[in-house]
Design an enzyme around this catalytic site. Structure first.
Site, PDB file in Angstrom:
ATOM      1  N   ASP A  27      10.648  43.853  46.848  1.00 20.85           N
ATOM      2  CA  ASP A  27       9.692  42.924  46.889  1.00 20.85           C
ATOM      3  C   ASP A  27       9.873  41.901  45.733  1.00 20.85           C
ATOM      4  O   ASP A  27       9.901  42.206  44.685  1.00 20.85           O
ATOM      5  CB  ASP A  27       8.270  43.514  46.869  1.00 20.85           C
ATOM      6  CG  ASP A  27       7.235  42.614  47.406  1.00 20.85           C
ATOM      7  OD1 ASP A  27       7.741  41.426  48.111  1.00 20.85           O
ATOM      8  OD2 ASP A  27       6.118  42.413  47.161  1.00 20.85           O
ATOM      9  N   HIS A  44      16.100  35.808  48.695  1.00 21.28           N
ATOM     10  CA  HIS A  44      16.412  36.899  49.322  1.00 21.28           C
ATOM     11  C   HIS A  44      18.266  36.940  49.275  1.00 21.28           C
ATOM     12  O   HIS A  44      18.394  38.005  49.197  1.00 21.28           O
ATOM     13  CB  HIS A  44      16.325  36.289  50.969  1.00 21.28           C
ATOM     14  CG  HIS A  44      14.769  36.316  51.362  1.00 21.28           C
ATOM     15  ND1 HIS A  44      14.077  37.248  50.755  1.00 21.28           N
ATOM     16  CD2 HIS A  44      13.924  35.425  51.867  1.00 21.28           C
ATOM     17  CE1 HIS A  44      12.625  36.909  51.043  1.00 21.28           C
ATOM     18  NE2 HIS A  44      12.736  35.687  51.915  1.00 21.28           N
ATOM     19  N   LEU A 138      26.166  59.744  50.996  1.00 18.15           N
ATOM     20  CA  LEU A 138      24.914  59.022  50.720  1.00 18.15           C
ATOM     21  C   LEU A 138      24.525  58.446  52.245  1.00 18.15           C
ATOM     22  O   LEU A 138      25.470  57.990  52.997  1.00 18.15           O
ATOM     23  CB  LEU A 138      25.029  57.725  49.810  1.00 18.15           C
ATOM     24  CG  LEU A 138      23.866  56.999  49.808  1.00 18.15           C
ATOM     25  CD1 LEU A 138      22.657  57.596  49.183  1.00 18.15           C
ATOM     26  CD2 LEU A 138      24.017  55.692  49.115  1.00 18.15           C
TER      27      LEU A 138
HETATM   28  C1  IPE Z   1       7.024  44.397  52.119  1.00 19.50           C
HETATM   29  O1  IPE Z   1       6.917  43.250  51.343  1.00 19.50           O
HETATM   30  C2  IPE Z   1       8.013  44.475  53.061  1.00 19.50           C
HETATM   31  C3  IPE Z   1       9.372  44.458  52.439  1.00 19.50           C
HETATM   32  C4  IPE Z   1       9.826  44.439  51.346  1.00 19.50           C
HETATM   33  C5  IPE Z   1      10.542  43.986  53.563  1.00 19.50           C
HETATM   34  P1  IPE Z   1       5.900  41.937  51.691  1.00 19.50           P
HETATM   35  O2  IPE Z   1       6.116  40.990  50.773  1.00 19.50           O
HETATM   36  O3  IPE Z   1       6.157  41.809  53.270  1.00 19.50           O
HETATM   37  O4  IPE Z   1       4.341  42.846  51.631  1.00 19.50           O
HETATM   38  P2  IPE Z   1       3.051  42.341  51.430  1.00 19.50           P
HETATM   39  O5  IPE Z   1       2.876  41.205  52.428  1.00 19.50           O
HETATM   40  O6  IPE Z   1       2.922  41.800  49.876  1.00 19.50           O
HETATM   41  O7  IPE Z   1       2.101  43.578  51.518  1.00 19.50           O
HETATM   42  C1  IPE Z   2      10.763  40.861  49.662  1.00 17.31           C
HETATM   43  O1  IPE Z   2      10.541  39.836  48.793  1.00 17.31           O
HETATM   44  C2  IPE Z   2      11.653  40.759  50.894  1.00 17.31           C
HETATM   45  C3  IPE Z   2      11.097  40.715  52.215  1.00 17.31           C
HETATM   46  C4  IPE Z   2       9.975  40.870  52.451  1.00 17.31           C
HETATM   47  C5  IPE Z   2      11.931  40.241  53.464  1.00 17.31           C
HETATM   48  P1  IPE Z   2       9.429  38.632  49.388  1.00 17.31           P
HETATM   49  O2  IPE Z   2      10.150  37.460  50.264  1.00 17.31           O
HETATM   50  O3  IPE Z   2       8.071  39.344  49.997  1.00 17.31           O
HETATM   51  O4  IPE Z   2       9.035  38.034  48.094  1.00 17.31           O
HETATM   52  P2  IPE Z   2       7.570  37.702  47.233  1.00 17.31           P
HETATM   53  O5  IPE Z   2       6.986  38.797  47.563  1.00 17.31           O
HETATM   54  O6  IPE Z   2       6.877  36.795  48.351  1.00 17.31           O
HETATM   55  O7  IPE Z   2       7.757  37.181  46.090  1.00 17.31           O
HETATM   56 MG    MG Z   3       6.552  40.139  48.878  1.00 16.15          MG
END
Ligand code: IPE
Ligand code: IPE
Ligand code: MG
Length: 266
Positions: A27, A44, A138
């Site tokens: 995240d 990303h 792995l």
């Molecule tokens: C969790 O992150 C999903 C992934 C890392 C793929 P999110 O950014 O979607 O989670 P929330 O919305 O903060 O709970």
């Molecule tokens: C995690 O990073 C990746 C996915 C959920 C695909 P985020 O896109 O949720 O990044 P933040 O949490 O908004 O910074």
């Molecule tokens: Mg996020």
């Protein structure tokens, strides 16, 4: 001697303390990019390097399974352009990395409801899984269109179907059988769950599998995740006492017995 971020262990002990199965909620990509004045999708793309670094380290230290949360069942609700870039990226990375994974004896597995993806992407996933199916060093397990609740419902449905077909009876249903039917049924128990990005929640990730996993939260945003941060998480895991409902004293006694048995064998 194996060195984990400043701590030295004898090789045997270090291997003992290496988690068999690590999962990561990757995240913080969006915030990482926004802090740099860029579009979220830039984050990303940058996150792919952190994926490479964690796969390399996992293989190097002897983790058996690494499960990465790439796209949740709730992430479809994001802006259309962002979802589009994420799908494109998934497809591109599959194309560019699968050969390398195979050369490094890494098995690729994808968990989640992939039927929602573009048919070409589904085919790519199946091809990559088939190509790497026999690799042993792995298992890289990518959670895509994954939700922990979906996983539990999917397992329930498959078990119910077998009961309906009289392949199973109601009395056959226990934790072990259920565990075999969730998407990670062929992987070791989840030992360590890492979440980057500073939030302290599970976000519908491996709900069934989390039962006795150790949690490790870090403020590091995913594109900044690297071997050093991963090593810190592994070192933190190594010094925790996992009690599984027992008392600390019982665990220490078990460890003493194990050590004595080891000495007898030596
Ligand atoms: C969790 O992150 C999903 C992934 C890392 C793929 P999110 O950014 O979607 O989670 P929330 O919305 O903060 O709970
Ligand atoms: C995690 O990073 C990746 C996915 C959920 C695909 P985020 O896109 O949720 O990044 P933040 O949490 O908004 O910074
Ligand atoms: Mg996020």
């Amino acid at each position: 001697m194996t060195k984990i971020s400043g701590q030295s262990h004898s090789t045997d002990k270090a291997i003992d303390k290496i988690p068999h199965h690590v999962a990561i909620i990757m995240d913080g990509n969006g915030r990482w990019a926004q802090q740099k004045g860029k579009l979220r999708t830039f984050g990303h793309k940058a996150g792919v390097d952190a994926v490479r670094a964690s796969v390399t380290l996992a293989r190097k230290v002897g983790i058996e399974s690494l499960t990465l949360f790439a796209f949740s069942s709730e992430n479809w609700q994001r802006p259309k352009e962002e979802v589009g870039v994420l799908m494109q990226l998934f497809s591109l990375v599959l194309r560019s990395e699968v050969k390398k994974l195979n050369q490094n004896d890494i098995r690729l597995k994808v968990i989640g409801d992939i039927s929602a993806f573009d048919i070409k992407l589904q085919e790519k996933i199946k091809k990559a899984e088939a190509l790497t199916a026999r690799n042993k060093s792995l298992t890289l397990n990518i959670a895509a269109n994954y939700g922990g609740r979906w996983d539990i419902i999917d397992a329930t449905r498959r078990i119910a179907h077998k009961v309906e077909q009289k392949q199973l009876s109601l009395n056959d249903i226990d934790e072990e059988l259920f565990n075999q039917h969730v998407s990670t049924g062929d992987l070791p128990e989840l030992d360590l769950l890492i979440r980057t990005g500073g939030d302290h929640r599970v976000s519908n990730f491996l709900l069934w599998q989390c039962a006795y996993a150790e949690f490790y939260f870090t403020d590091v945003l995913w594109p900044d995740f690297n071997e050093e941060v991963f090593n810190l998480a592994i070192a933190d895991f190594a010094i925790r006492q996992r009690r599984f409902g027992l008392t600390g004293e019982q665990i220490m006694k078990q460890e003493d017995n194990d050590n004595n048995n080891e000495n007898v064998i030596c």
